[in-house]
Write a protein that holds these residues in place. Structure first.
Motif, PDB file in Angstrom:
ATOM      1  N   SER A  82       0.363  -1.008   0.249  1.00 16.52           N
ATOM      2  CA  SER A  82       0.051  -0.194  -0.089  1.00 16.52           C
ATOM      3  C   SER A  82       0.757   1.079  -0.139  1.00 16.52           C
ATOM      4  O   SER A  82       0.964   2.091  -1.050  1.00 16.52           O
ATOM      5  CB  SER A  82      -0.459   0.204   1.048  1.00 16.52           C
ATOM      6  OG  SER A  82      -1.660  -1.245   0.808  1.00 16.52           O
ATOM      7  N   ALA A  83       1.769   1.300   1.053  1.00 19.38           N
ATOM      8  CA  ALA A  83       3.166   2.397   0.765  1.00 19.38           C
ATOM      9  C   ALA A  83       3.550   2.738  -0.840  1.00 19.38           C
ATOM     10  O   ALA A  83       3.690   4.032  -0.762  1.00 19.38           O
ATOM     11  CB  ALA A  83       3.867   2.525   2.124  1.00 19.38           C
ATOM     12  N   SER A  84       3.866   1.489  -1.462  1.00 19.93           N
ATOM     13  CA  SER A  84       4.568   1.381  -2.083  1.00 19.93           C
ATOM     14  C   SER A  84       3.393   2.091  -3.482  1.00 19.93           C
ATOM     15  O   SER A  84       3.950   3.080  -4.062  1.00 19.93           O
ATOM     16  CB  SER A  84       5.008   0.075  -3.079  1.00 19.93           C
ATOM     17  OG  SER A  84       5.849  -0.179  -2.127  1.00 19.93           O
ATOM     18  N   ILE A  85       2.641   1.918  -3.817  1.00 15.27           N
ATOM     19  CA  ILE A  85       0.939   2.298  -4.274  1.00 15.27           C
ATOM     20  C   ILE A  85       1.238   3.823  -3.895  1.00 15.27           C
ATOM     21  O   ILE A  85       1.055   4.940  -4.998  1.00 15.27           O
ATOM     22  CB  ILE A  85      -0.591   1.563  -4.291  1.00 15.27           C
ATOM     23  CG1 ILE A  85      -0.376   0.109  -4.221  1.00 15.27           C
ATOM     24  CG2 ILE A  85      -1.404   2.557  -5.015  1.00 15.27           C
ATOM     25  CD1 ILE A  85      -1.309  -0.092  -4.027  1.00 15.27           C
ATOM     26  N   VAL A  86       1.504   3.815  -2.570  1.00 15.65           N
ATOM     27  CA  VAL A  86       0.796   6.010  -2.148  1.00 15.65           C
ATOM     28  C   VAL A  86       1.916   6.614  -2.751  1.00 15.65           C
ATOM     29  O   VAL A  86       2.539   7.226  -3.942  1.00 15.65           O
ATOM     30  CB  VAL A  86       1.261   5.896  -1.223  1.00 15.65           C
ATOM     31  CG1 VAL A  86       1.174   7.576  -0.412  1.00 15.65           C
ATOM     32  CG2 VAL A  86      -0.293   5.613  -0.216  1.00 15.65           C
ATOM     33  N   MET A  87       3.372   6.007  -3.121  1.00 19.13           N
ATOM     34  CA  MET A  87       4.746   6.460  -4.091  1.00 19.13           C
ATOM     35  C   MET A  87       4.892   6.440  -5.260  1.00 19.13           C
ATOM     36  O   MET A  87       4.677   8.053  -4.929  1.00 19.13           O
ATOM     37  CB  MET A  87       6.326   5.759  -2.900  1.00 19.13           C
ATOM     38  CG  MET A  87       6.073   6.044  -1.127  1.00 19.13           C
ATOM     39  SD  MET A  87       5.846   7.356  -0.863  1.00 19.13           S
ATOM     40  CE  MET A  87       8.227   8.098  -1.690  1.00 19.13           C
ATOM     41  N   GLN A  88       3.763   5.828  -5.821  1.00 18.59           N
ATOM     42  CA  GLN A  88       3.600   5.328  -7.248  1.00 18.59           C
ATOM     43  C   GLN A  88       3.736   6.464  -7.631  1.00 18.59           C
ATOM     44  O   GLN A  88       3.285   7.744  -8.874  1.00 18.59           O
ATOM     45  CB  GLN A  88       3.473   4.568  -7.849  1.00 18.59           C
ATOM     46  CG  GLN A  88       5.349   3.298  -7.410  1.00 18.59           C
ATOM     47  CD  GLN A  88       4.276   1.984  -8.018  1.00 18.59           C
ATOM     48  OE1 GLN A  88       3.900   2.415  -8.832  1.00 18.59           O
ATOM     49  NE2 GLN A  88       6.471   1.088  -7.906  1.00 18.59           N
ATOM     50  N   LEU A  89       1.945   7.212  -6.473  1.00 18.79           N
ATOM     51  CA  LEU A  89       1.012   7.968  -6.849  1.00 18.79           C
ATOM     52  C   LEU A  89       1.707   9.056  -6.807  1.00 18.79           C
ATOM     53  O   LEU A  89       1.706  10.329  -7.446  1.00 18.79           O
ATOM     54  CB  LEU A  89      -0.284   7.810  -6.677  1.00 18.79           C
ATOM     55  CG  LEU A  89      -1.489   6.776  -6.833  1.00 18.79           C
ATOM     56  CD1 LEU A  89      -2.677   6.441  -5.772  1.00 18.79           C
ATOM     57  CD2 LEU A  89      -1.730   6.523  -7.958  1.00 18.79           C
ATOM     58  N   GLY A  91       4.707  10.301  -7.430  1.00 19.88           N
ATOM     59  CA  GLY A  91       5.743  10.076  -7.949  1.00 19.88           C
ATOM     60  C   GLY A  91       5.309  10.890  -9.577  1.00 19.88           C
ATOM     61  O   GLY A  91       5.291  11.189 -10.033  1.00 19.88           O
ATOM     62  N   ILE A  92       3.777  10.631  -9.475  1.00 17.27           N
ATOM     63  CA  ILE A  92       2.931  11.040 -11.111  1.00 17.27           C
ATOM     64  C   ILE A  92       2.456  12.257 -10.156  1.00 17.27           C
ATOM     65  O   ILE A  92       2.544  13.741 -11.103  1.00 17.27           O
ATOM     66  CB  ILE A  92       1.944  10.267 -11.411  1.00 17.27           C
ATOM     67  CG1 ILE A  92       2.053   8.539 -11.754  1.00 17.27           C
ATOM     68  CG2 ILE A  92       0.701  10.937 -12.514  1.00 17.27           C
ATOM     69  CD1 ILE A  92       3.046   8.572 -13.092  1.00 17.27           C
ATOM     70  N   ALA A  93       1.770  12.414  -9.138  1.00 13.31           N
ATOM     71  CA  ALA A  93       1.290  14.291  -8.654  1.00 13.31           C
ATOM     72  C   ALA A  93       2.037  15.326  -8.364  1.00 13.31           C
ATOM     73  O   ALA A  93       1.808  16.143  -8.353  1.00 13.31           O
ATOM     74  CB  ALA A  93      -0.068  13.639  -8.265  1.00 13.31           C
ATOM     75  N   VAL A  94       3.332  14.653  -7.551  1.00 13.91           N
ATOM     76  CA  VAL A  94       3.468  15.582  -7.243  1.00 13.91           C
ATOM     77  C   VAL A  94       5.488  16.212  -7.484  1.00 13.91           C
ATOM     78  O   VAL A  94       6.112  14.933  -8.028  1.00 13.91           O
ATOM     79  CB  VAL A  94       3.886  15.242  -5.620  1.00 13.91           C
ATOM     80  CG1 VAL A  94       5.026  16.111  -5.241  1.00 13.91           C
ATOM     81  CG2 VAL A  94       3.010  15.338  -4.815  1.00 13.91           C
ATOM     82  N   PRO A  95       5.724  17.037  -7.765  1.00 13.26           N
ATOM     83  CA  PRO A  95       7.022  17.356  -9.085  1.00 13.26           C
ATOM     84  C   PRO A  95       8.566  16.934  -8.218  1.00 13.26           C
ATOM     85  O   PRO A  95       9.470  16.349  -8.473  1.00 13.26           O
ATOM     86  CB  PRO A  95       6.514  19.110  -8.621  1.00 13.26           C
ATOM     87  CG  PRO A  95       5.557  19.554  -8.548  1.00 13.26           C
ATOM     88  CD  PRO A  95       4.527  18.383  -7.456  1.00 13.26           C
ATOM     89  N   TYR A  96       8.131  17.231  -6.551  1.00 14.16           N
ATOM     90  CA  TYR A  96       9.180  16.526  -5.345  1.00 14.16           C
ATOM     91  C   TYR A  96       9.273  15.053  -5.819  1.00 14.16           C
ATOM     92  O   TYR A  96      11.079  14.612  -5.941  1.00 14.16           O
ATOM     93  CB  TYR A  96       9.346  17.204  -3.974  1.00 14.16           C
ATOM     94  CG  TYR A  96       9.873  16.694  -3.036  1.00 14.16           C
ATOM     95  CD1 TYR A  96      11.083  17.548  -3.446  1.00 14.16           C
ATOM     96  CD2 TYR A  96      10.031  15.598  -2.678  1.00 14.16           C
ATOM     97  CE1 TYR A  96      12.647  17.260  -2.200  1.00 14.16           C
ATOM     98  CE2 TYR A  96      10.591  14.850  -2.073  1.00 14.16           C
ATOM     99  CZ  TYR A  96      11.998  15.554  -2.038  1.00 14.16           C
ATOM    100  OH  TYR A  96      13.172  15.549  -0.706  1.00 14.16           O
TER     101      TYR A  96
END
Length: 446
Positions: A82-89, A91-96
């Protein structure tokens, strides 16, 4: 058969491969032993209540039965996924985080660190929900506030330890650590499911013939799943011919293998993680548990659950394919190496062509993946035992097929690298050619 035993002998002769296999088995043994260690302060009656049903039953399967046994590894690696999913999302939405993904090895290390921190937070929340739903006050041998606080720490530590085991299997074993841990948990449920279905058919309705028909159907689903996992669309690439002195360089035709299911099992994992949200909400808000929509969403055989589940799988298949297969980078690399697709101009035209091919093959791949995912619900509706029905498709079957094929590929690469024959007569696993390296997010889960 002689070739098989010769191959096994060759595997054992390679010291590095032998050590990696032994390390993998030892790490998996530690995981299985830990899955039988019960949480402190829990009475003996709690493990015999059989409360792992519906979506909770699927989580119990991924955890190798630890969920229903109220084990220290009850949550397994699902919080990490679940944490990996959030981080990948992010990576798409947050420029940082998008910038972090492009920083190479250092960026991946930072993302992995953020993923671990987020895993701790998610595990703590899920641990509190798990304790509320699985253990009643009369089953606690310790006072309620202390019991919840103490076992939240224990469950969080258990998940982090399982995550560490997965990373060690990847580094010191034969790879795919998290995937292997989930696969072992699923396989551990297979003998019990097989025996339960056999007894159900021989002593109840259907008889032995029905059981044999079910096994044939299961074999057909497995074959269909293998076709989806291994299916590729090859794009011919021609490299320009150069003559330097008396030698000719290039001028050969190669192929870019684009997989029909480039996203692998990740879309089902992503969708499954989101489908656990209603159950989590119901555990925190008991008054909402009686809501008809929440009840349907928690019932994995309901039409609403399967409809939303299938849509999520199709959406996540496109999403995950988009972030793992970079058509623009492939076109640029091809142009730098004087390669071109016959009939297609290098540059943007090649990028558009590859992107169009990926879109066309992803649609049927995502639909077939969604069909495989909902087959267990259909099998359960026609009378197949709930536990046995979960092996007819869904996340469990995709994981089993994918991980077994990837593990065989890892072993075969070691054999071929040392000039031994591969596991197959052709010398390689058909259809297991990986897509050329692309830029983007590296999968951290499965």
């Amino acid at each position: 058969m002689k070739k098989f035993f010769t191959t096994i002998s060759n595997i054992w002769k390679i010291e590095d491969l032998r050590v990696r296999i032994i390390n993998t088995l030892l790490f998996l043994l530690i995981y299985r032993v830990g899955s039988f260690i019960r949480l402190p302060g829990v009475s003996d009656a709690v493990a015999s209540k059989g409360k792992a049903e519906g979506l909770v039953g699927l989580l119990n399967m991924f955890a190798g039965g630890s969920f229903s046994r109220v084990s220290i590894f009850a949550l397994g690696v699902m919080p990490y996924i679940s944490a990996s999913i959030v981080m990948q999302l992010l990576g798409i939405a947050v420029p940082y985080f998008a910038k972090m993904q492009k920083e190479g090895e250092s960026g991946r290390n930072k993302i992995n660190q953020w993923t671990r921190y987020l895993t701790i937070l998610i595990t703590a929340l899920q641990a509190a929900a798990y304790l509320r739903s699985q253990v009643t006050p009369d089953e606690m041998l310790i006072a309620n506030p202390l019991f919840v606080v103490m076992n939240t720490f224990v469950l969080t530590a258990g998940t982090l330890f399982v995550m560490w085991l997965g990373e060690k299997i990847t580094d010191k074993g034969i790879g795919n650590g998290i995937s292997l841990i989930i696969m072992v948990g699923i396989i551990a449920q297979l003998p019990g499911a097989f025996v339960a279905e056999f007894q159900n058919r021989t002593t109840g309705s259907g008889g032995l013939i029905t059981f044999i028909v079910e096994l044939v159907a299961l074999l057909g689903v497995v074959m269909f799943t293998i076709l989806i996992v291994q299916g590729t669309r090859k794009i011919a690439v021609q490299y320009a011919k150069r003559i330097v002195g008396n030698k000719q360089y290039g001028g050969v035709r190669q192929y870019i293998p684009l997989k029909v299911n480039a996203a692998g099992v990740m879309p089902i994992i992503f969708a499954q993680a989101l489908m656990f949200i209603p159950a989590t909400l119901a555990s925190f808000f008991p008054t909402a548990a009686s809501n008809s929509v929440l009840i349907l969403l928690q019932d994995y055989t309901s039409w609403l659950h399967n409809l939303i589940f299938a849509i999520l799988i199709i959406v996540f298949t496109y999403f995950y394919t988009a972030i793992t297969v970079n058509a623009k980078q492939m076109a640029e690399d091809m142009k730098k190496n004087n390669g071109f697709i016959p009939g297609i101009k290098p540059g943007d035209a090649t990028n558009n062509y590859i992107d169009d091919v990926i879109s066309k093959i992803t649609l049927p791949g995502s639909i077939f993946l969604a069909i495989i995912a909902i087959i267990p619900a259909l099998a359960n509706l026609v009378g197949v035992n709930t536990l046995f029905a979960r092996f007819f498709g869904g996340t469990s079957l995709i994981i089993l097929v994918g991980v077994v094929l990837d593990t065989l590929q890892q072993i075969e690469s070691h054999l071929l690298m040392r000039h031994y024959d591969g596991l197959m007569k052709t010398g390689r696993l058909t259809g297991r050619t990986s897509i050329p390296a692309v830029t983007g997010t590296t999968p951290t889960a499965i």
